[in-house]
Design a protein around this motif. Structure first.
Motif: not given
Length: 200
Positions: A21, A23, A155
């Motif tokens: 989750d 990036h 995140k």
């Protein structure tokens, strides 16, 4: 040298499984040439880093401004960090790694080790803006040797976090990363010189 994201995503690192989750913002080849067993040197060097010793005046000033803003606006308060605002990624580790050892402590940087294997290491930090991971690995350089590789995964914390990351993007690439690469190289070469001297 900045690398394409595939230089990180194509490899079977554990971080892919525990942080899907997050990036992937950047992947960098580090100027740290060595042999197959030298990863521990890179881990030790990185964990002992300090933003106040950057060879770039601009980078030092930028970090100083960031820390002051964080203090004024409460971005870096304990309640915004790992274990408070966000859960540590250690909780996502497979059972055989969950009990550690996780890796070295950071005496001067706001990171905590998540896990350490023979050729990859992840550490994390969190504040009011982001939950971020610094991933270091040890890869073949295509010339018969090895080198370090760094990936930054983030995140963002909601709309504010996304806006913050967008705002600092040009500063990261123009002011922070170039001297950081030079610092990696300078410290690495100094370590090699010490080893050579002690072996003589």
């Amino acid at each position: 040298m900045k690398l394409p994201n595939s230089a990180h995503t194509s490899r079977p690192w554990l971080i892919h499984k525990i942080a899907p989750d997050f990036h992937l913002y950047d992947v960098w080849a580090l100027p740290t040439p060595g042999g197959p067993d030298d990863f521990h040197k890179l881990v030790r060097q990185t964990s002992g880093g300090d933003t106040s010793t950057s060879p770039s005046w601009a980078a030092r000033m930028l970090f100083e401004i960031r820390w002051k803003l964080g203090k004024v606006f409460g971005w870096d308060e304990k309640k915004t960090g790992v274990g408070r605002r966000v859960s540590t990624l250690r909780d996502r580790l497979p059972a055989e790694l969950r009990d550690g050892p996780y890796g070295p402590e950071f005496p001067r940087l706001p990171f905590n080790s998540v896990y350490l294997t023979e050729n990859d290491w992840a550490s994390e930090m969190a504040n009011r803006t982001v939950h971020a991971v610094m991933h270091l690995s040890w890869v073949e350089d295509g010339k018969g040797g090895y080198r370090g590789q760094m990936a930054v995964l983030v995140k963002p914390n909601g709309i504010f976090g996304k806006a913050y990351m967008a705002a600092i993007s040009p500063f990261r690439h123009l002011i922070v990363y170039p001297p950081l690469m030079k610092d990696f190289e300078r410290t690495w070469q100094a370590e090699l010189a010490r080893e050579k001297k002690s072996a003589a």
